[in-house]
Motif scaffolding. Structure first.
Motif, PDB file in Angstrom:
ATOM      1  N   CYS A 374       0.833  -1.212   0.000  1.00 54.21           N
ATOM      2  CA  CYS A 374       0.000   0.000   0.000  1.00 54.21           C
ATOM      3  C   CYS A 374       0.868   1.263   0.000  1.00 54.21           C
ATOM      4  O   CYS A 374       1.539   1.555   0.982  1.00 54.21           O
ATOM      5  CB  CYS A 374      -0.925   0.028   1.211  1.00 54.21           C
ATOM      6  N   PRO A 375       0.849   2.029  -1.082  1.00 56.38           N
ATOM      7  CA  PRO A 375       1.696   3.217  -1.151  1.00 56.38           C
ATOM      8  C   PRO A 375       1.273   4.308  -0.161  1.00 56.38           C
ATOM      9  O   PRO A 375       2.067   5.193   0.142  1.00 56.38           O
ATOM     10  CB  PRO A 375       1.543   3.699  -2.593  1.00 56.38           C
ATOM     11  N   ALA A 376       0.051   4.223   0.329  1.00 53.54           N
ATOM     12  CA  ALA A 376      -0.391   5.205   1.317  1.00 53.54           C
ATOM     13  C   ALA A 376      -0.030   4.748   2.739  1.00 53.54           C
ATOM     14  O   ALA A 376      -0.321   5.438   3.710  1.00 53.54           O
ATOM     15  CB  ALA A 376      -1.894   5.432   1.199  1.00 53.54           C
ATOM     16  N   LEU A 378      -1.271   2.288   4.434  1.00 53.81           N
ATOM     17  CA  LEU A 378      -2.464   1.956   5.218  1.00 53.81           C
ATOM     18  C   LEU A 378      -2.431   0.472   5.560  1.00 53.81           C
ATOM     19  O   LEU A 378      -1.531  -0.251   5.136  1.00 53.81           O
ATOM     20  CB  LEU A 378      -3.719   2.278   4.398  1.00 53.81           C
ATOM     21  N   PRO A 380      -4.752  -2.143   4.605  1.00 54.11           N
ATOM     22  CA  PRO A 380      -5.963  -2.415   3.818  1.00 54.11           C
ATOM     23  C   PRO A 380      -6.839  -3.517   4.408  1.00 54.11           C
ATOM     24  O   PRO A 380      -8.066  -3.418   4.356  1.00 54.11           O
ATOM     25  CB  PRO A 380      -5.413  -2.810   2.452  1.00 54.11           C
ATOM     26  N   CYS A 403      -6.559   6.744   1.243  1.00 53.35           N
ATOM     27  CA  CYS A 403      -6.417   5.711   0.204  1.00 53.35           C
ATOM     28  C   CYS A 403      -6.495   6.380  -1.162  1.00 53.35           C
ATOM     29  O   CYS A 403      -7.395   7.163  -1.423  1.00 53.35           O
ATOM     30  CB  CYS A 403      -7.529   4.675   0.347  1.00 53.35           C
ATOM     31  N   ILE A 404      -5.532   6.094  -2.032  1.00 50.51           N
ATOM     32  CA  ILE A 404      -5.532   6.697  -3.371  1.00 50.51           C
ATOM     33  C   ILE A 404      -6.230   5.807  -4.400  1.00 50.51           C
ATOM     34  O   ILE A 404      -6.193   6.079  -5.595  1.00 50.51           O
ATOM     35  CB  ILE A 404      -4.103   7.034  -3.840  1.00 50.51           C
ATOM     36  N   GLU A 405      -6.822   4.724  -3.928  1.00 49.97           N
ATOM     37  CA  GLU A 405      -7.583   3.801  -4.780  1.00 49.97           C
ATOM     38  C   GLU A 405      -6.764   3.232  -5.927  1.00 49.97           C
ATOM     39  O   GLU A 405      -7.254   3.040  -7.026  1.00 49.97           O
ATOM     40  CB  GLU A 405      -8.864   4.481  -5.285  1.00 49.97           C
ATOM     41  N   GLY A 407      -5.535   0.271  -6.003  1.00 45.23           N
ATOM     42  CA  GLY A 407      -5.890  -1.140  -6.226  1.00 45.23           C
ATOM     43  C   GLY A 407      -4.759  -2.125  -5.982  1.00 45.23           C
ATOM     44  O   GLY A 407      -4.923  -3.319  -6.196  1.00 45.23           O
ATOM     45  N   ALA A 408      -3.608  -1.635  -5.534  1.00 44.06           N
ATOM     46  CA  ALA A 408      -2.463  -2.543  -5.340  1.00 44.06           C
ATOM     47  C   ALA A 408      -2.785  -3.632  -4.320  1.00 44.06           C
ATOM     48  O   ALA A 408      -2.436  -4.798  -4.506  1.00 44.06           O
ATOM     49  CB  ALA A 408      -1.234  -1.752  -4.906  1.00 44.06           C
ATOM     50  N   CYS A 409      -3.473  -3.265  -3.239  1.00 44.34           N
ATOM     51  CA  CYS A 409      -3.821  -4.232  -2.197  1.00 44.34           C
ATOM     52  C   CYS A 409      -4.694  -5.334  -2.770  1.00 44.34           C
ATOM     53  O   CYS A 409      -4.480  -6.524  -2.541  1.00 44.34           O
ATOM     54  CB  CYS A 409      -4.542  -3.536  -1.043  1.00 44.34           C
ATOM     55  N   LEU A 420     -10.538  -3.146  -2.095  1.00 41.73           N
ATOM     56  CA  LEU A 420     -10.787  -1.761  -2.504  1.00 41.73           C
ATOM     57  C   LEU A 420     -12.275  -1.440  -2.524  1.00 41.73           C
ATOM     58  O   LEU A 420     -12.681  -0.328  -2.190  1.00 41.73           O
ATOM     59  CB  LEU A 420     -10.137  -1.500  -3.866  1.00 41.73           C
TER      60      LEU A 420
HETATM   61  S1  SF4 Z   1      -6.177   0.976  -2.972  1.00 41.77           S
HETATM   62 FE1  SF4 Z   1      -5.281  -0.322  -1.397  1.00 41.77          FE
HETATM   63  S2  SF4 Z   1      -3.112  -0.197  -1.771  1.00 41.77           S
HETATM   64 FE2  SF4 Z   1      -4.015   1.520  -2.883  1.00 41.77          FE
HETATM   65  S3  SF4 Z   1      -3.953   3.208  -1.424  1.00 41.77           S
HETATM   66 FE3  SF4 Z   1      -5.923   2.252  -1.153  1.00 41.77          FE
HETATM   67  S4  SF4 Z   1      -5.612   0.808   0.505  1.00 41.77           S
HETATM   68 FE4  SF4 Z   1      -3.592   1.363  -0.236  1.00 41.77          FE
END
Ligand code: SF4
Ligand code: SF4
Lengths: 438, 304
Positions: A374-376, A378, A380, A403-405, A407-409, A420
């Motif tokens: 998670c680049p933020a 967080l 998840p 969360c920048i959404e 989708g990596a998680c 997400l």
């Molecule tokens: S979508 Fe998932 S990985 Fe991306 S910022 Fe939000 S919680 Fe973190």
């Protein structure tokens, strides 16, 4: 040499760009009717200034900007206005669109060109960018002139031109950088002048050496920086972190740390607007995915239905199970192919029926891979659980709104949890409850 | 083109290929050298105990899922992993019915009462071993030498051993815990495959080594003897029951090493790996809370 800082997390999806990375941009002629949505940006629908039955020229203003973050819309063809009515839109909602019958003549409106646009003053540059309907073409659709207009007293250290293109499928920015480096460099200079940015940095993921070489040849004093290939290197906040070492404050905007990010396609659109007087009426779209017969990059008039673009790419060699507008990571799945290409359509991605199946989710095993990517920064898995159990206050406390959404998680989860989805749900609820600005 | 039925679902539209099953089967693959070593040293007892334990674990899991009207998901390999792990951490002479009972307890009390996969706070195999140790103390501490099944004391009980014996596994001990070589092979495989976070085992080894040095006892002996290596690589790295943050995993590892050495040097039992890991499992939620990462953009100021 600038030291590129690292950002936290990120993923390495399979690189499928090679399919189209070497395919030159091919101009597509407009279909018999184009459907130009009045909403192709964040903000309010543009207000029509033409009526049904009007004859319009290519590049003519169709609708003017409404509100502070609105953007005008122009005609991609010459022809006749057939209707102004709600039409299906990529967002899944229906949006008012101006339907134009293409007369095939491509008669342009009068355009004011400037042989030496860098001499124009900031105000004039902003005006021309704004009047041309230029919006962020990397996906956000935020009106470019508004983003370049900073509150009084703010000075910008950096204008960062984003050529990362970290979504695993598209190559539109890549091709633009290879084929139109002068336009991008000019656009960057114009935007720097308009915003008063002290320096320009063009950031490109290091999986595009030809784009880096092409821009370096024309860059002059502009810095070209290769950033490591990792999704989401091109995320606005991640890019700022990599180039400047600064973090955009939670809930804040990039200019608060002295940076503004613009995408390379937007830079080119700004150059065309200021130098050639051309409004934003076409854009480059990558058409790709397993079911596509002849994947490629196409210059597509705005308002062209997806079906028409797919035909240009040789149609489907097998039945598609899913069609996504823009990236596999952040794009929107479509109900049908009658929706038109807009200013923010970077890519049309078709998936086979097997690829389209959403895998069944199994219980979370707390492997923390979602945390690691998670680049933020967080958690998840926690946010998903809070969202699922409607524990919105805790979701808020655990940073759901940060969360920048990306989708990596969701991508990495071995249990195939719909992380997400629940995080978005929690975010919407938090915003609705607190009446926070989204 | 006309009868397109398109799936519409939220992004992302691509997924990593890894699945829970693949992770579980990677653990089983990593256990192959250990299984081979245990069969080599302890012959049919190894086959008997591992098979019975695995079978009982899978059957218990399936019965619980059936009773709960959940889909039967034993094919995900998680009960199998628990069963095999438990089979490998009991003495070779353990009666069959006891290992079966242990496996039933491991799944029932260690995992299913908490709601099944992912919900259990404690490592199920260790719960099984702990229950067996408490209930059948004599049988659980009756050790036999490799190859000839004569009664023998473990290195930890004796307090000393020839280090090469510990490394290759020619000592008395639980079926799968004697051969450091076999365990390390499995650990390297898991690490190489990306299934093992080095922080926990390294944290354990580091704190055990430091305390051994400070206490003036043999470092290699304490690293290689008893359940330490097996526990560090196969038990303390169980994702479900260990911290989700990277710094938390360091704390977890260091904590396990510390408790193990406390028990070994000053406690009344020769070995303490099971209880050390279970104790750290218990504080894992706390560790997670203490080590929450600073969120991007929080606590930073705008530069203007
Ligand atoms: S979508 Fe998932 S990985 Fe991306 S910022 Fe939000 S919680 Fe973190
Ligand atoms: S990646 Fe999936 S299984 Fe692993 S902790 Fe996150 S949500 Fe749970």
């Amino acid at each position: 040499m600038r030291k590129v800082r690292s950002f936290f997390g990120g993923i390495y999806p399979e690189d499928v760009k090679q399919t189209t990375a070497g395919t030159p941009i091919q101009a597509l002629s407009a279909p018999e009717t184009v459907v130009v949505p009045l909403l192709q940006h964040v903000g309010l629908e543009a207000k029509p200034v033409v009526a049904k039955g009007d004859e319009v020229l290519k590049g003519q203003l169709l609708a003017e900007a409404e509100g502070a973050t609105g953007a005008p819309v122009h005609s991609p063809v010459s022809g006749k206005v057939l209707a102004i009515e709600p039409r299906p839109h990529q967002s899944g909602h229906s949006v008012t669109a101006i339907v134009i019958e293409n007369d095939g003549q491509d008669n342009w409106v009068e355009r004011t060109t400037h042989p030496d646009p860098v001499q124009l003053d900031a105000e004039e540059i902003l005006k021309r960018i704004s009047q041309a309907g230029v919006v962020g073409m990397g996906g956000a659709g935020f009106p470019t002139a508004a983003k370049l207009t900073l509150p009084k007293g703010i000075t910008l250290d950096y204008l960062i031109i984003n050529g990362c293109e970290c979504e695993p499928h598209y190559t539109t920015d890549h091709r633009l950088m290879v084929e139109y480096p002068e336009d991008i460099v000019l656009g960057a200079k114009l935007m720097a002048k308009a915003s008063g940015a002290r320096q320009i940095v063009i950031a490109i993921e290091d999986n595009k050496p030809d784009a880096i070489a092409s821009l370096k040849e024309h860059a002059g004093s502009i810095e070209i920086v290769a950033v490591p290939t990792r999704y989401p290197a091109g995320g606005e906040k991640q890019l700022i972190q990599q180039i400047t070492g600064r973090e955009v404050p939670s809930g804040g905007l990039p200019y608060q740390v002295g940076a503004v990010v613009q995408n390379v396609a937007t830079a080119r659109a700004a150059a065309l607007a200021v130098r050639d007087g051309e409004p934003l009426i076409s854009r480059v779209v990558t058409v790709t995915g397993t079911p596509i017969a002849e994947p490629g990059n196409f210059l597509v008039p705005i308002g062209t239905p997806l079906a028409h673009v797919f035909e240009a790419a040789g149609g489907f060699s097998q039945k598609p199970g899913k069609v996504v507008v823009s990236g596999a990571m952040m794009g929107q799945a479509q109900f049908g192919l009658d929706v038109p290409v807009t200013k923010t359509t970077s890519c049309l991605l078709a998936l086979t029926e097997e690829e389209a199946v959403t895998p069944d989710s199994t219980p979370c095993i707390k492997c923390a891979r979602c945390v690691d990517v998670c680049p933020a920064r967080l958690l998840p898995l926690k946010l998903e659980m809070f969202g699922m159990n409607e524990r919105f206050e805790e979701a808020h406390a655990y940073g759901a709104l940060d969360c920048i959404e990306c989708g990596a998680c969701n991508y990495i989860c071995p249990a195939k949890r719909p992380l997400l989805q629940y995080i978005r749900f929690a975010k919407m609820e938090i915003i609705a409850r607190d009446q926070l600005p989204s | 083109m006309d009868d397109l039925k398109l799936i519409v679902s939220p992004s992302p539209h691509i997924r990593d290929k890894d699945t829970t099953e693949k992770m579980m089967f990677a653990v089983l693959t990593a256990l192959l050298p250990v299984l081979a070593a245990s069969i080599y040293f302890f012959r049919w007892d190894a086959v008997r105990l591992v098979l019975l334990s695995a079978g009982a674990a899978i059957a218990t899991e399936a019965i619980f899922q059936r009773l709960r009207k959940q889909p039967i998901r034993v094919a995900d390999g998680s009960a199998l992993v628990t069963g095999v792990l438990l089979g490998l951490i009991v003495p070779p002479s353990l009666p069959s019915w006891m290992v079966i009972l242990g496996a039933v307890f491991a799944i029932a009390i260690g995992k299913q009462v908490f709601g099944g996969l992912g919900q259990n706070p404690f490592n199920p195999a260790l719960v099984g071993r702990a229950i067996l140790s408490v209930s059948f103390a004599a049988a659980m501490t009756k050790w036999t030498a490799p190859f000839d099944a004569v009664t023998a004391a473990t290195p930890l009980f004796r307090g000393t051993a020839h280090i090469p014996d510990l490394f290759f596994g020619t000592v008395a001990g639980s079926l799968g815990e004697t051969s450091a070589l076999a365990i390390l092979l499995g650990g390297i495989y898991l690490f190489y495959k990306g299934y093992l976070d080095y922080r926990i085992p390294v944290g354990i080894f580091a704190s055990v080594a430091v305390i051994a040095l400070l206490a003036g006892v043999s470092v290699p002996f304490h690293l290689l003897a008893g359940s330490l290596l097996f526990g560090a690589i196969f038990m303390a790295t169980d994702p479900v029951t260990t911290p989700i943050t990277k710094s938390g995993r360091w704390i977890f590892g260091i904590g396990v090493g510390l408790i193990v050495m406390l028990i070994r040097i000053w406690g009344s039992y020769p070995e303490g790996v099971t209880f050390a890991i279970l104790l750290m499992n218990a504080v894992t939620p706390l560790i997670n809370r203490w080590t929450r990462p600073r969120i991007y953009g929080q606590g930073v100021k705008s530069s203007e």
